[in-house]
Write an enzyme that holds these catalytic residues in place. Structure first.
Site, short mmCIF file in Angstrom:
data_model
loop_
_atom_site.label_atom_id
_atom_site.label_comp_id
_atom_site.label_asym_id
_atom_site.label_seq_id
_atom_site.Cartn_x
_atom_site.Cartn_y
_atom_site.Cartn_z
CB CYS A 117 -0.95 0.02 1.18
SG CYS A 117 -2.36 1.12 0.86
CB CYS A 119 -1.78 4.77 3.52
SG CYS A 119 -1.87 3.07 4.09
CB CYS A 127 -4.47 3.77 0.07
SG CYS A 127 -4.82 3.54 1.82
CE LYS A 196 -7.73 -1.57 4.82
NZ LYS A 196 -6.36 -1.22 4.41
NE ARG A 218 -6.25 5.34 4.47
CZ ARG A 218 -5.55 5.34 5.60
NH1 ARG A 218 -6.05 4.80 6.69
NH2 ARG A 218 -4.34 5.85 5.64
CE LYS A 249 -6.79 -3.98 8.12
NZ LYS A 249 -5.58 -3.46 7.52
ZN LIG Z 1 -3.27 2.05 2.71
#
Ligand SMILES: [Zn+2]
Length: 324
Positions: A117, A119, A127, A196, A218, A249
């Site tokens: 990723c 981020c 991200c 996610k 996000r 997740k």
């Molecule tokens: Zn991320």
């Protein structure tokens, strides 16, 4: 009928136990930072540390000796920029960590999974690449894909056994698969964070990985917590694009999603017991409100019973010590 007949003794209960948890089911997250001999505890996550590469090797050796299945690696780079170049830098912090871990005896006993990723590496903490339209900012999907693919290739070259994209951009699994194949890395599996959700339970992680977004949130790329059917579509698409395994997740507030994924897809599947799940249990342990060992194991058992084959968990070492 008396259901209690089979509950009379521990050997009887063990014989009819339907779900098991073993150290080999656990993946232990590590946050690798620059320096030497660094072991800095994350304030909101008791027992979780930012560790330098040498300390990460020590952690790996301990994890291997406990029979833990693997490590999930995150990085805290020396510096950040708009694009997140640290993510695909050959000398990036996780790349350095992977090379050192590969040299250690522990590497042959652990699956080394690299989070993919941007981020942790972007100055804005999002991200992907930021695009501005009028007064609003958002992550630009398609230009981000090339950067994620570069990061995945770089991490696989440095020694990652598995790459795990966690960004939730559309089309990232296909982009990463294509890039890996083009670089002769066709045997590197992709573990996709397929489902996610935008969750408040990630809060403490942002302390650990220093990845809090500097503006906005996000929700334009991670999923809405209300949507189960959409999660199944996300998984379907990622598998179509070439994901070898999927990761769900968070875990505890989404056990129904984990269970639905298990019912619908015959692929290896993990669930991530995220930072907030860990921290809230620890807060209760500190207050003496919950029993540490029992509540920890029960939280892990629930995730396995819902259908996860493996669990990414900050409890990996503590639980493995009890289960050995
Ligand atoms: Zn991320």
């Amino acid at each position: 009928m008396r259901m209690r007949r089979l509950r009379r003794s521990e050997p009887l209960r063990a014989l009819v136990r339907e779900t098991s948890i073993n150290p080999g089911d656990f993946i232990y997250p590590l946050f690798i930072c620059p320096g030497e001999g660094v072991r800095r505890e994350v304030p909101s996550m008791p027992g979780v540390f930012n560790v330098s590469v040498d300390e990460a090797v020590r952690e790996a050796e301990e994890a291997a000796s406990l029979g833990i299945g693997g490590l999930l690696l995150f990085g805290l780079p020396e510096s950040k920029d708009e694009q997140g170049t640290g993510a695909w830098d050959e000398n990036g912090i996780v790349q350095q960590g992977l090379r050192a871990l590969k040299q250690s005896a522990a590497a042959s006993k652990l699956v080394l999974i690299a989070d993919v990723c941007l981020c942790e590496y972007t100055s804005h903490g999002h991200c992907g690449v930021i695009v501005e339209s009028g007064k609003t900012f958002d992550v630009d999907n398609d230009p981000t894909l090339n950067l994620l693919a570069s990061a995945a290739v770089s991490l696989a070259r440095a020694g990652a056994d598995v790459v795990a994209p966690s960004d939730m951009m559309d089309g990232r699994v296909a982009a990463i698969r294509r890039a890996l194949d083009a670089e002769g890395l066709s045997l590197t599996p992709v573990l996709s964070y397929a489902s996610k959700f935008a969750s408040a339970f990630y809060g403490p992680f942002r302390d650990a990985a220093d990845s809090a977004p500097q503006f906005g949130d996000r929700r334009t790329y991670q999923m809405d917590g209300a949507n189960l059917r959409e999660a199944m579509r996300e998984i379907d698409l990622d598998l179509d694009e070439g994901a070898d395994m999927i990761l769900m997740k968070p875990a505890m507030p989404y056990l129904d999603v984990v269970h639905a994924a298990r019912e619908n897809f015959d692929v290896p599947m993990g669930a991530y017991q995220v930072s907030g799940e860990y921290s809230m249990l620890h807060a209760a342990f500190q207050k003496g409100w919950l029993d540490h060992d029992r509540a920890m194991l029960e939280s892990l058992l629930g995730i396995r019973r819902a259908g996860a084959d493996f669990i990414v968990t900050y409890f990996a070492k503590d639980a493995a010590k009890l289960l050995r």
